[in-house]
Design an enzyme around this catalytic site. Sequence first.
Site, PDB file in Angstrom:
ATOM      1  N   CYS A  56      -8.268  92.781 -41.147  1.00 50.17           N
ATOM      2  CA  CYS A  56      -7.721  92.001 -42.408  1.00 50.17           C
ATOM      3  C   CYS A  56      -7.485  90.328 -41.929  1.00 50.17           C
ATOM      4  O   CYS A  56      -8.167  89.484 -42.575  1.00 50.17           O
ATOM      5  CB  CYS A  56      -6.115  92.322 -42.604  1.00 50.17           C
ATOM      6  N   HIS A 106      -2.449  87.230 -46.360  1.00 51.20           N
ATOM      7  CA  HIS A 106      -2.251  88.013 -45.062  1.00 51.20           C
ATOM      8  C   HIS A 106      -2.741  87.023 -43.835  1.00 51.20           C
ATOM      9  O   HIS A 106      -3.359  87.035 -42.962  1.00 51.20           O
ATOM     10  CB  HIS A 106      -3.168  89.116 -45.005  1.00 51.20           C
TER      11      HIS A 106
END
Length: 478
Positions: A56, A106
């Site tokens: 991610c 993120h």
Amino acid sequence: MPDTRPNILLITTDQQRGDCLGLDPNGPNCLQTPNLDWIGRTGTHFRRGYAECPSCIPARRSLMTGTAPAANGAVGFKGAPWNPPHTLAGELSAAGYQTEMIGKLHLTPPRKRYGFEHLQLADATRGDDNDYVDWLRQYHRRNDVHPGVAHGVSANGWVGRPHHLPEEQMHTFWCIDRTLNFLQKRDPTVPFFLNISFIDPHPPLTPPAHYYQRYIQRDLPSPVVGDWAPEFEGAEKGLDPNAWEICLDDHDMQCARAAYYGMINFIDDQIGRLIQSIGGLADCLIVFTSDHGEMLGDHNLYRKTWPYEASARVPFLIRAPAKWGYPTESVCQSPVGLQDIMPTILDATGVEIPSICTGRSLLPIMQGNTDRVRDYLHGEHSGCYDYSHGNHYVTDGHYKYVWYSQTGREHLFNLQDDPHETHDLAESETLLTPWRNRLIEFLRHRPEGFTDGTNLIAGQTHDALLPDYHPDATYSYL
């Protein structure tokens, strides 16, 4: 005069495999993604789209700055302060675009806007600094719990089951609700850049019940297991639900895959809801991709960070505004990466591409003027679940070479004839040598000492951040 620059819609999912599109010839033929298939068929389907660092955080750094992992300092999964001089949203904001981010960003530190004018932030379905969780708690009138994860399934696991909440309370639905509200209330005098960033199909593997039932009753494809993969005597029980190397029995695997496909189908339906609500997005440049894939049991592996197709290859679709007259039903088989999205969007809007960008504009491919913007793409990931998993890969779209930086293990796959990487060709030194030399060229100037210029050197430090990492630095090791 009216601003005629295109509106930009960047849609990202989390942990979606590149073959998990109805449009992909190597994917599960049971999967329904009609809206995504339409975007790809009326634009360009980049069948060899990759996450250069398939987890991610580093993948999103590449996407948001147009830089390869080694150019932005993050070559593995680790949050770290970061002050990039240029970002996709920042360049578009400076050029007069209204920029909005809805969903999962993120990046570190949380709430840093990274060039966006406004964030509606939800990096997970749990946590206290989270706009979706705040909304869900208010909906349920409970501030002391996390209603979105009351199902009890791990956020990194392989267990599949229906979600306990109705679909209108789930993150994917919430993202589209917020999107429709933004589009109704945006500034109509300037173009917009909107990033819708879904958490799904990242585990927990918990789609709405309707979608789970749709797939649990179908004949789903079994995992593919290569002749090089870790072997098991049979299905295992009693292991960590977050395991990254495990052999499931047929029923557990059916549950996991049904849930995963159901989550993707749910996303597609919500994108359809968006398209229907605002008249087809005809004036938008639409980009659809994911930050990385999911092994989903292939080769007896799970999760991400692996160099294999299920983990590193991502869906990669771009549709130009219809009035541009670009070719449709285009397919590109040469390698492209997440670092190419920022240069492509800036090129399409007439905004200068910053010199730090290592990515390439894909407009020439979309226009039909060339079939590639590079010969070889390099990707890597430092060891995450285990330090020995640190790896590099190089591909030209036809072959892929893999080198594990700690053990020295090598793979070579013929992706054209063997798209699921079931047969390892690494025993052929004749085939292997030129690919090893290509990786040496990519790593020649790296500070870790992966090569002396002639040989690859296993066992060198391969951490998530470069040895000389600094939040303000840019790097020129490529």
